[in-house]
Motif scaffolding. Structure first.
Motif, PDB file in Angstrom:
ATOM      1  N   GLU A   1      27.690  56.400 -30.946  1.00 31.66           N
ATOM      2  CA  GLU A   1      26.668  57.134 -29.848  1.00 31.66           C
ATOM      3  C   GLU A   1      27.441  58.421 -29.737  1.00 31.66           C
ATOM      4  OE1 GLU A   1      23.713  56.372 -28.625  1.00 31.66           O
ATOM      5  OE2 GLU A   1      23.609  54.788 -30.018  1.00 31.66           O
ATOM      6  N   MET A   2      28.909  58.583 -30.038  1.00 33.17           N
ATOM      7  CA  MET A   2      29.462  59.976 -29.634  1.00 33.17           C
ATOM      8  C   MET A   2      29.278  60.796 -30.879  1.00 33.17           C
ATOM      9  SD  MET A   2      32.888  58.641 -28.135  1.00 33.17           S
ATOM     10  CE  MET A   2      33.963  59.942 -28.483  1.00 33.17           C
ATOM     11  N   ARG A   3      29.256  60.141 -31.954  1.00 37.09           N
ATOM     12  CA  ARG A   3      29.136  60.846 -33.462  1.00 37.09           C
ATOM     13  C   ARG A   3      28.045  61.179 -33.829  1.00 37.09           C
ATOM     14  NH1 ARG A   3      34.505  57.792 -36.016  1.00 37.09           N
ATOM     15  NH2 ARG A   3      35.895  58.955 -34.573  1.00 37.09           N
ATOM     16  N   ARG A   4      27.007  60.228 -33.624  1.00 38.50           N
ATOM     17  CA  ARG A   4      25.809  60.521 -34.234  1.00 38.50           C
ATOM     18  C   ARG A   4      24.432  60.249 -33.241  1.00 38.50           C
ATOM     19  NH1 ARG A   4      26.006  60.528 -39.874  1.00 38.50           N
ATOM     20  NH2 ARG A   4      27.800  60.096 -40.777  1.00 38.50           N
ATOM     21  N   GLY A   5      24.680  59.660 -32.071  1.00 37.45           N
ATOM     22  CA  GLY A   5      23.771  59.231 -31.217  1.00 37.45           C
ATOM     23  C   GLY A   5      23.764  60.077 -29.822  1.00 37.45           C
ATOM     24  N   ASN A   6      23.036  59.617 -28.841  1.00 31.98           N
ATOM     25  CA  ASN A   6      22.888  60.103 -27.704  1.00 31.98           C
ATOM     26  C   ASN A   6      24.094  60.643 -26.865  1.00 31.98           C
ATOM     27  OD1 ASN A   6      20.322  60.187 -28.031  1.00 31.98           O
ATOM     28  ND2 ASN A   6      19.625  57.993 -27.039  1.00 31.98           N
ATOM     29  N   LEU A   7      25.425  60.249 -27.130  1.00 36.69           N
ATOM     30  CA  LEU A   7      26.544  60.851 -26.593  1.00 36.69           C
ATOM     31  C   LEU A   7      27.253  62.098 -27.117  1.00 36.69           C
ATOM     32  CD1 LEU A   7      28.352  57.668 -25.342  1.00 36.69           C
ATOM     33  CD2 LEU A   7      27.127  59.144 -23.710  1.00 36.69           C
TER      34      LEU A   7
ATOM     35  N   ASN B   1      26.251  48.703 -32.750  1.00 40.20           N
ATOM     36  CA  ASN B   1      27.421  48.032 -32.919  1.00 40.20           C
ATOM     37  C   ASN B   1      27.588  48.256 -34.456  1.00 40.20           C
ATOM     38  OD1 ASN B   1      27.795  47.510 -30.306  1.00 40.20           O
ATOM     39  ND2 ASN B   1      27.824  45.299 -30.781  1.00 40.20           N
ATOM     40  N   LEU B   2      26.860  48.073 -35.257  1.00 46.36           N
ATOM     41  CA  LEU B   2      26.940  48.209 -36.647  1.00 46.36           C
ATOM     42  C   LEU B   2      26.991  49.602 -37.078  1.00 46.36           C
ATOM     43  CD1 LEU B   2      23.706  46.048 -37.762  1.00 46.36           C
ATOM     44  CD2 LEU B   2      26.215  45.502 -38.117  1.00 46.36           C
ATOM     45  N   ILE B   3      26.268  50.822 -36.528  1.00 52.45           N
ATOM     46  CA  ILE B   3      26.439  52.070 -36.880  1.00 52.45           C
ATOM     47  C   ILE B   3      27.871  52.535 -36.410  1.00 52.45           C
ATOM     48  CG2 ILE B   3      25.824  54.339 -36.360  1.00 52.45           C
ATOM     49  CD1 ILE B   3      23.861  53.090 -38.028  1.00 52.45           C
ATOM     50  N   GLY B   4      28.268  51.980 -34.930  1.00 49.90           N
ATOM     51  CA  GLY B   4      29.715  52.322 -34.483  1.00 49.90           C
ATOM     52  C   GLY B   4      30.748  52.177 -35.310  1.00 49.90           C
TER      53      GLY B   4
ATOM     54  N   THR C   1      20.154  56.737 -20.003  1.00 51.11           N
ATOM     55  CA  THR C   1      19.243  56.620 -21.088  1.00 51.11           C
ATOM     56  C   THR C   1      19.510  55.426 -22.215  1.00 51.11           C
ATOM     57  OG1 THR C   1      17.885  57.993 -22.741  1.00 51.11           O
ATOM     58  CG2 THR C   1      20.149  58.196 -22.582  1.00 51.11           C
ATOM     59  N   ASP C   2      18.791  54.914 -22.948  1.00 47.69           N
ATOM     60  CA  ASP C   2      18.951  54.229 -23.800  1.00 47.69           C
ATOM     61  C   ASP C   2      19.961  54.587 -24.998  1.00 47.69           C
ATOM     62  OD1 ASP C   2      17.083  55.809 -25.051  1.00 47.69           O
ATOM     63  OD2 ASP C   2      15.976  54.271 -25.877  1.00 47.69           O
ATOM     64  N   ALA C   3      20.738  53.684 -25.460  1.00 47.33           N
ATOM     65  CA  ALA C   3      21.453  54.319 -26.811  1.00 47.33           C
ATOM     66  C   ALA C   3      20.378  54.575 -27.970  1.00 47.33           C
ATOM     67  CB  ALA C   3      22.423  53.189 -27.145  1.00 47.33           C
ATOM     68  N   PHE C   4      20.904  55.632 -28.559  1.00 48.34           N
ATOM     69  CA  PHE C   4      20.022  56.122 -29.806  1.00 48.34           C
ATOM     70  C   PHE C   4      19.758  54.859 -30.862  1.00 48.34           C
ATOM     71  CE2 PHE C   4      19.403  58.141 -33.987  1.00 48.34           C
ATOM     72  CZ  PHE C   4      18.557  58.969 -33.455  1.00 48.34           C
ATOM     73  N   PHE C   5      20.960  54.231 -31.078  1.00 45.99           N
ATOM     74  CA  PHE C   5      20.757  53.093 -32.158  1.00 45.99           C
ATOM     75  C   PHE C   5      20.475  51.853 -31.674  1.00 45.99           C
ATOM     76  CE2 PHE C   5      23.777  56.371 -34.060  1.00 45.99           C
ATOM     77  CZ  PHE C   5      23.127  56.759 -34.946  1.00 45.99           C
ATOM     78  N   LYS C   6      20.361  51.914 -30.086  1.00 49.37           N
ATOM     79  CA  LYS C   6      19.785  50.516 -29.555  1.00 49.37           C
ATOM     80  C   LYS C   6      20.543  49.205 -30.102  1.00 49.37           C
ATOM     81  CE  LYS C   6      15.342  52.405 -28.626  1.00 49.37           C
ATOM     82  NZ  LYS C   6      15.752  53.839 -28.897  1.00 49.37           N
TER      83      LYS C   6
END
Length: 294
Positions: free
Chosen positions: A111-117, A283-286, A274-279
């Motif tokens: 989420e930090m690198r590609r998502g809602n953080l 975990n897989l993306i992270g 809010t919701d995580a971008f990758f929902k």
């Protein structure tokens, strides 16, 4: 670089090929009950993916504390992983570089690198699954703590009387337990999508109350985190985060807490929830974003 990403959870093991922040060839299996069966599953999974794709690294997200050398301590919902150097185990199976990270911390990295953080200086990812995990971003960096245990919310007390396992966040706010309880009340299959479809369609007072209590508990966690860490944003991940009703009700409960007293509303800075971008794929993306391998 293509990576085989594996998310080991208390209820299921998910896998997929991750490249440039996207997941393909998803597969899902029930989490084995023994370490021997777990190793067999991993070996079969790696062989299966090698027949359909070419990947250069295996990235694993796992419950529990993960040391720098890839050793898992305790293992959270999977106690047989305690003291296992999972990095070495997977490396011997595959001959490839391997990264191992705690599941909530991995989700936070994604989420930090590609998502809602992304571009958030101080934030957190609250991951709702079999247990409850938290990843913390402070000053733009993932915070692990002195013993790699920052964010082990499953062990946080939610009832000062400590009467049962439900007094702790990991059991009391388990998304898996919530779905099972709602399925029982609604007399339907214990599947998240099915349960929430029924919840939206039926005016069942008991189910609505159980869900409202759960969302209020999640909002309490968000509020308490804000009083301690003064964050800009909290994202909620895990499979249940794909349900818009969850985020809506957590936001409403958070507002209810803020409105409890004028001094609270004036003092505590309102946070974006809010919701995580990758929902469910967080975990897989992270896991694929963990780069400190060797």
């Amino acid at each position: 670089m293509k990576k085989l990403s594996i998310d080991i959870g208390g209820s299921s093991v998910k896998a997929g090929i991750v490249a440039d922040g996207t997941v393909s060839d998803r597969q899902k299996f029930s989490t084995p009950n023994t370490y021997l069966d777990f190793k067999i599953l991993l070996e079969d999974l790696i062989k299966r993916y090698r027949t359909v794709d070419d990947f250069e690294l295996i990235a694993v997200a796992v419950p529990g504390t993960v040391e720098n050398d890839g050793t898992v301590r305790f293992g959270g919902a999977i106690p047989y992983l305690d003291q296992i150097n999972l990095k070495t185990v997977v490396n011997k199976m595959s001959g490839l570089p391997v990264t191992i990270e705690n599941d909530a911390k991995a989700a936070t990295l994604g989420e930090m690198r590609r998502g809602n953080l992304r571009k958030i200086r101080n934030g957190a990812a609250l991951i709702l699954g079999t247990g409850v995990g938290l990843g913390i971003c402070l000053n733009g960096s993932l915070y692990k703590g002195s013993h790699h245990q920052a964010g082990e919310l499953s062990f946080m007390m939610r009832d000062r009387r400590v009467q049962s396992g439900d007094s702790f966040v990991g059991i009391g706010l388990s998304a898996v337990n919530l779905v099972e309880d709602l399925a029982s009340i609604l007399n339907t299959e214990a599947d998240g999508a099915t349960v929430f479809a029924q919840l939206n369609q039926q005016a069942n007072a008991d189910a609505n109350q159980r869900f409202a209590d759960y969302c209020f508990g999640v909002a309490q966690i968000c509020f308490n985190l804000q009083t301690v860490l003064d964050l800009d944003k909290i994202v909620i991940g895990g499979g249940i985060s794909s349900q818009p009703l969850l985020i809506e009700k957590v936001q409403e409960a958070y507002q209810q807490i803020l409105n409890t007293s004028p001094i609270i509303k004036k003092t505590v800075k309102q946070i974006d929830i809010t919701d995580a971008f990758f929902k469910a794929d967080a975990n897989l993306i992270g896991a694929a974003e963990v780069i400190n391998y060797g």
